[in-house]
Design a protein around this motif. Structure first.
Motif, PDB file in Angstrom:
ATOM      1  N   GLN A 396     -28.632 -10.097 -20.672  1.00 33.36           N
ATOM      2  CA  GLN A 396     -29.124 -11.472 -20.568  1.00 33.36           C
ATOM      3  C   GLN A 396     -29.533 -11.959 -21.946  1.00 33.36           C
ATOM      4  O   GLN A 396     -29.960 -11.170 -22.795  1.00 33.36           O
ATOM      5  N   THR A 397     -29.419 -13.271 -22.162  1.00 32.85           N
ATOM      6  CA  THR A 397     -29.754 -13.850 -23.459  1.00 32.85           C
ATOM      7  C   THR A 397     -31.014 -14.700 -23.370  1.00 32.85           C
ATOM      8  O   THR A 397     -31.300 -15.318 -22.340  1.00 32.85           O
ATOM      9  N   GLN A 398     -31.758 -14.704 -24.453  1.00 35.46           N
ATOM     10  CA  GLN A 398     -32.894 -15.616 -24.643  1.00 35.46           C
ATOM     11  C   GLN A 398     -32.665 -16.337 -25.963  1.00 35.46           C
ATOM     12  O   GLN A 398     -32.613 -15.701 -27.018  1.00 35.46           O
ATOM     13  N   SER A 399     -32.487 -17.658 -25.892  1.00 28.63           N
ATOM     14  CA  SER A 399     -32.133 -18.404 -27.096  1.00 28.63           C
ATOM     15  C   SER A 399     -32.723 -19.815 -27.024  1.00 28.63           C
ATOM     16  O   SER A 399     -32.823 -20.406 -25.946  1.00 28.63           O
ATOM     17  N   SER A 400     -33.065 -20.333 -28.191  1.00 31.48           N
ATOM     18  CA  SER A 400     -33.517 -21.718 -28.291  1.00 31.48           C
ATOM     19  C   SER A 400     -32.344 -22.692 -28.350  1.00 31.48           C
ATOM     20  O   SER A 400     -32.529 -23.904 -28.261  1.00 31.48           O
ATOM     21  N   LEU A 401     -31.135 -22.144 -28.453  1.00 31.49           N
ATOM     22  CA  LEU A 401     -29.949 -22.976 -28.582  1.00 31.49           C
ATOM     23  C   LEU A 401     -29.571 -23.580 -27.232  1.00 31.49           C
ATOM     24  O   LEU A 401     -29.496 -22.880 -26.227  1.00 31.49           O
ATOM     25  N   MET A 402     -29.343 -24.886 -27.210  1.00 33.01           N
ATOM     26  CA  MET A 402     -28.946 -25.558 -25.979  1.00 33.01           C
ATOM     27  C   MET A 402     -27.439 -25.408 -25.780  1.00 33.01           C
ATOM     28  O   MET A 402     -26.659 -25.642 -26.702  1.00 33.01           O
ATOM     29  N   PRO A 403     -27.000 -25.024 -24.590  1.00 34.02           N
ATOM     30  CA  PRO A 403     -25.568 -24.909 -24.339  1.00 34.02           C
ATOM     31  C   PRO A 403     -24.864 -26.256 -24.488  1.00 34.02           C
ATOM     32  O   PRO A 403     -25.416 -27.311 -24.148  1.00 34.02           O
ATOM     33  N   THR A 404     -23.651 -26.210 -25.010  1.00 40.74           N
ATOM     34  CA  THR A 404     -22.816 -27.413 -25.074  1.00 40.74           C
ATOM     35  C   THR A 404     -22.328 -27.801 -23.687  1.00 40.74           C
ATOM     36  O   THR A 404     -22.189 -28.981 -23.365  1.00 40.74           O
ATOM     37  N   ALA A 405     -22.060 -26.803 -22.876  1.00 38.37           N
ATOM     38  CA  ALA A 405     -21.538 -27.020 -21.525  1.00 38.37           C
ATOM     39  C   ALA A 405     -21.778 -25.758 -20.716  1.00 38.37           C
ATOM     40  O   ALA A 405     -22.275 -24.750 -21.240  1.00 38.37           O
ATOM     41  N   TYR A 406     -21.424 -25.824 -19.457  1.00 38.34           N
ATOM     42  CA  TYR A 406     -21.484 -24.657 -18.585  1.00 38.34           C
ATOM     43  C   TYR A 406     -20.129 -24.473 -17.909  1.00 38.34           C
ATOM     44  O   TYR A 406     -19.465 -25.453 -17.547  1.00 38.34           O
ATOM     45  N   ALA A 407     -19.746 -23.227 -17.760  1.00 36.01           N
ATOM     46  CA  ALA A 407     -18.571 -22.936 -16.942  1.00 36.01           C
ATOM     47  C   ALA A 407     -18.892 -23.258 -15.488  1.00 36.01           C
ATOM     48  O   ALA A 407     -20.054 -23.479 -15.117  1.00 36.01           O
TER      49      ALA A 407
END
Length: 450
Positions: A396-407
């Motif tokens: 699992q990931t923990q990131s401050s980066l906002m996804p561009t999109a979701y599958a």
């Protein structure tokens, strides 16, 4: 069956060369179908036959074992991810030279939508059901009956009992079968020939130095059983001459990571890149200090969590990845490839390893499966329909980066994996099947979009 999946019956296709063929299935995972498929492939290959094996469902590990056993590359057949047309074309092409075609199923015979049973019915394949029978008696017949008679009928069904203790036990199992299901024999328990597993499945072929010895032992076990006889011939239709994709990557070199940490690569993906005109340059993030001269990078999935210390110690390669990104080279990172681009990777023992740092945050291994299933990826600016693929991971990931999109999950239309884009880097947990949308893959790797 998904609404966008029109299926064509085998009877409606123009006849091509008929080849003995068999789909090897089971009531569930862990019954021994990979072992039996590999043993059958090895048995017939060493008798001088040309054997082609296909794997149903999205899988990277079983195909390496099946390729070693058969001596030929193993393509995937997944009626959603690869599509019927792709599967039909690959089977028809294989039938032109093969003496035997084997298709290994996925999970249980009737599991999934579409399932291995759907593949068997679509292509008119007889079915061999491998049933782990070590702890059962007459229930063996009931289970075989259910597999054969659930849903629409199969062309034919035979069963192989696996893990059988004695000859008397085998006789009891055989006597439990109804007359319309053929007995293919019984395999005794043999731990020395078993194929070892870990958290993502079986070990890859190149990780087992004694693999051929194991396969020969398994093949010897089948040699005197009814299952060793060639199955009935199946006509797969005439090979289809499909137009090659526009050479959108002509003149470009795509560098692909491949070593013990990055090994989840569909042969069809490399074929697609070559058909798009790309030159392929292989490299090892574990061993190499620099990237090959290239115009784009593909970091496929694998086991970076098992090689965290080595990856972290190769500071020259981590720096080369950062420099490639800074220079604007397109980078596609899938699952394990993405994991290596975060700031930190925490392995299953809780040890933290510094990674390339192109994605802010931490990726942490879990004890339990985090996600599995088909995924469809659509990104702004990419041509054509969605790129199809699948996800299967324990981290699992923990990131401050906002996804561009979701599958998107095709099962229920629900939200799937996050897709991250940072400059020319595209990263996600999704393993993409490039042949499902070559034009979009070319765009991701820096080719023109039209």
């Amino acid at each position: 069956m998904p609404a966008d999946l029109p299926l064509t019956s085998a009877d409606s296709m123009p006849e091509g060369r008929a080849v003995p063929a068999l789909l090897v299935a089971a009531p569930a995972s862990g019954q021994g179908k990979t072992t039996v498929t590999a043993a059958l492939a090895r048995l017939h290959a060493r008798q001088g036959r040309v054997v082609r094996v296909f794997k149903t469902g999205p899988d990277f590990l079983d195909p390496t074992l099946l390729a070693a056993a058969s001596g030929a590359p193993v393509d995937s057949i997944d009626l959603w991810m690869t599509g019927e047309a792709d599967a039909r074309a690959r089977l028809a092409a294989a039938a032109q030279s093969a003496d035997l075609i084997l298709v290994e199923g996925v999970m249980g015979l009737h599991d999934g939508t579409p399932s291995s049973a759907d593949v068997a019915r679509l292509f008119g394949l007889p079915v061999l059901a491998v049933i782990q029978a070590g702890a059962m008696a007459q229930t063996f017949g009931a289970l075989a009956y259910g597999l054969a008679h659930y849903g629409q009928p199969f062309r034919a069904m035979q069963v192989l009992a696996n893990g059988v203790g004695t000859g008397r036990h085998a006789d009891m199992l055989r006597g439990s079968l109804p007359p319309d299901i053929a007995w293919s024999g019984a395999l005794p328990r043999d731990a020395s020939a078993a194929l070892p597993e870990r958290h993502l499945g079986l070990f890859s072929a190149d990780e087992l130095p004694d693999l051929m010895t194991r396969l020969d032992r398994l093949a010897d076990g089948l040699a005197e059983l009814p299952v060793s006889q060639l199955p009935p011939p199946v006509a797969f239709g005439q090979p289809v001459s499909t137009p090659a994709p526009t050479r959108l990557l002509a003149g470009k070199t795509i560098a692909i990571a491949r070593d013990d940490a990055f090994r989840f690569i569909y042969p069809a993906n490399v074929e697609t890149l070559s058909a798009l005109g790309a030159q392929i340059a292989w490299f090892s993030p574990l061993r190499d200090a620099a990237l090959p001269a290239c115009d784009a990078l593909w970091l496929p999935g694998g086991y970076p969590e098992l090689h965290g210390t080595t990856l972290a110690a190769n500071v020259a390669m981590l720096g080369a990845l950062r420099e490639a990104h800074a220079q604007g080279l397109p980078i596609l990172a899938e699952c394990g490839g993405m994991m290596a681009l975060f700031d930190t990777l925490v392995d299953k023992d809780g040890v933290a390893h510094d990674m390339a740092g192109l994605l802010p945050g931490t990726v942490t291994m879990q004890r339990r499966l985090a996600a599995i299933g088909h995924q469809a990826v659509t990104l702004p600016g990419l041509p054509g329909d969605a790129i199809r693929g699948h996800t299967f991971h324990y981290s699992q990931t923990q990131s401050s980066l906002m996804p561009t999109a979701y599958a998107v999950s095709p099962r229920d239309g629900g939200q799937g994996e996050a897709i991250y884009r940072v400059g020319t880097l595209t990263a996600s947990y999704v393993h993409l099947y490039f042949a499902s949308n070559p034009q979009a893959i070319a765009a991701l790797l820096g080719g023109p979009t039209a």
